[in-house]
Design a protein around this motif. Structure first.
Motif, PDB file in Angstrom:
ATOM      1  N   ARG A 136       0.827  -1.214   0.000  1.00  0.00           N
ATOM      2  CA  ARG A 136       0.000   0.000   0.000  1.00  0.00           C
ATOM      3  C   ARG A 136       0.852   1.252   0.000  1.00  0.00           C
ATOM      4  N   GLY A 137       2.157   1.087   0.208  1.00  0.00           N
ATOM      5  CA  GLY A 137       3.076   2.209   0.139  1.00  0.00           C
ATOM      6  C   GLY A 137       3.738   2.292  -1.214  1.00  0.00           C
ATOM      7  N   ALA A 186      -9.133   6.607   2.279  1.00  0.00           N
ATOM      8  CA  ALA A 186     -10.123   7.293   3.114  1.00  0.00           C
ATOM      9  C   ALA A 186      -9.438   8.062   4.240  1.00  0.00           C
ATOM     10  N   ALA A 187      -8.452   7.433   4.887  1.00  0.00           N
ATOM     11  CA  ALA A 187      -7.772   8.060   6.018  1.00  0.00           C
ATOM     12  C   ALA A 187      -6.645   8.991   5.583  1.00  0.00           C
ATOM     13  N   GLY A 188      -6.139   8.782   4.361  1.00  0.00           N
ATOM     14  CA  GLY A 188      -5.034   9.608   3.884  1.00  0.00           C
ATOM     15  C   GLY A 188      -3.709   9.289   4.529  1.00  0.00           C
ATOM     16  N   SER A 189      -3.566   8.058   5.030  1.00  0.00           N
ATOM     17  CA  SER A 189      -2.334   7.686   5.710  1.00  0.00           C
ATOM     18  C   SER A 189      -2.086   6.190   5.606  1.00  0.00           C
ATOM     19  N   LEU A 190      -0.827   5.831   5.419  1.00  0.00           N
ATOM     20  CA  LEU A 190      -0.451   4.414   5.380  1.00  0.00           C
ATOM     21  C   LEU A 190      -0.600   3.761   6.751  1.00  0.00           C
ATOM     22  N   TRP A 191      -0.597   4.579   7.813  1.00  0.00           N
ATOM     23  CA  TRP A 191      -0.780   4.027   9.150  1.00  0.00           C
ATOM     24  C   TRP A 191      -2.116   3.302   9.274  1.00  0.00           C
ATOM     25  N   ALA A 192      -3.111   3.764   8.522  1.00  0.00           N
ATOM     26  CA  ALA A 192      -4.427   3.109   8.557  1.00  0.00           C
ATOM     27  C   ALA A 192      -4.325   1.678   8.044  1.00  0.00           C
ATOM     28  N   GLY A 193      -3.588   1.470   6.958  1.00  0.00           N
ATOM     29  CA  GLY A 193      -3.399   0.135   6.408  1.00  0.00           C
ATOM     30  C   GLY A 193      -2.613  -0.765   7.341  1.00  0.00           C
ATOM     31  N   ILE A 194      -1.585  -0.208   7.975  1.00  0.00           N
ATOM     32  CA  ILE A 194      -0.762  -0.983   8.908  1.00  0.00           C
ATOM     33  C   ILE A 194      -1.601  -1.422  10.109  1.00  0.00           C
TER      34      ILE A 194
END
Length: 306
Positions: A136-137, A186-194
């Motif tokens: 996702r990154g 949706a969140a605008g951040s890779l942290w959401a996927g992690i």
């Protein structure tokens, strides 16, 4: 970094991954049989090639990958999203078991006694961080830049599925990969996927560890009595649960998007599907897919044994 470089990076990753598995099994069986060590080495094989290409392309990794802060309220909604998406993942897990075994359950059973802390660290922390950063990154952003978000969603999910190297995990990993992309957008951040990936893997590890702790041979005994008729009944039940879960999941995604000030981002993915951009399917990607299928089907193993 663009789609062509991403495809070449994935080809190198695939070759390194297959080579690593062979070398460990052939010359370092103790490491190969250790879930923790073998998983760590495989995760490094996943992340290092694509990171090398990104650095070589002059990317500023933090901004390119999308490591941005998210609100606490978004974190709580990601937990809800995870719960609502579980039926969809279970559905494709069950469908795949009509033809292949449950790889995760079989793998954990073969490990014998293993501490929950080490198991959780391996599959609940290391795997989500490395795989989300890669898929996702790096891969998603590279494909998005070249072919748009719609194509990037499917291609990054495909690569995520293939890198598991078995049909069982690949089936639900593909679905999970697409859901993770939508969550990240949706969140605008890779942290959401992690976080999403960590919750999925962590909960799965907790459940399987608890079951195997009670009965170390529970998977083998259940596999012996579970028929296709039972699987089909389970699939029918999970089709209904999936329909409900995904409908509510979409509502959660929309809420997260609005909460993070990204209203309309999800629909833009759909609108971009017909945009003509650079070619993203190239020869290295095709070769990678063939190599992965060769491993998953056992064809490459037969070739190596000759």
């Amino acid at each position: 970094m663009n789609g062509r470089k991403a495809n070449l990076a994935f080809l190198i990753t695939t070759i390194c991954y297959i080579g690593l598995i062979y070398v460990l099994a052939r010359f370092f069986p103790a490491v190969s049989e250790s879930l923790i060590l073998s998983n760590l080495l495989c995760e490094l094989a996943v992340i290092l090639p694509v990171m090398f290409f990104a650095v070589l392309s002059g990317e500023k990794l933090k901004s390119f990958l999308g490591f941005h802060k998210i609100k606490i309220s978004t974190v709580l909604m990601i937990v809800l999203f995870t719960f609502l998406s579980l039926p969809a993942l279970s559905l494709f897990n069950l469908i795949s078991q009509l033809w292949v075994e449950n790889e995760v359950a079989a793998m954990l059973e073969s490990q014998g006694q293993i501490s929950f802390g080490a198991l959780f660290l391996s599959v609940g922390v290391i795997a989500p961080v490395f795989e989300e950063t890669a898929c996702r990154g790096f891969y998603y952003r590279a494909y998005q830049r070249s072919g748009g978000a719609f194509k990037a969603l499917f291609l990054s999910a495909l690569l995520f599925a293939l890198m598991h190297m078995n049909f069982n995990q690949a089936a639900y990993a593909f679905v999970m990969g697409m859901l993770a992309v939508l969550l990240v957008e949706a969140a605008g951040s890779l942290w959401a996927g992690i976080l999403y990936h960590g919750l999925i893997n962590g909960s799965q590890a907790l459940v399987m560890y608890g079951i195997l702790r009670t009965d170390p041979e529970s998977y083998s005994s259940q596999a012996a009595v579970v028929t296709n008729d039972i699987l089909l009944y389970g699939i029918a039940v999970y089709v209904v649960l999936t329909a409900i879960g995904l409908t509510l999941s979409w509502a959660v995604l929309v809420w997260i998007s609005n909460n993070e000030g990204r209203r309309g981002k999800l629909m833009r993915i759909w609108r971009e599907r017909k945009e003509q951009r650079d070619k993203v399917v190239t020869l290295p990607l095709i070769l990678s897919i063939l190599l992965c299928i060769g491993v998953m089907s056992g064809v490459l193993l037969l070739i190596f044994m000759r």
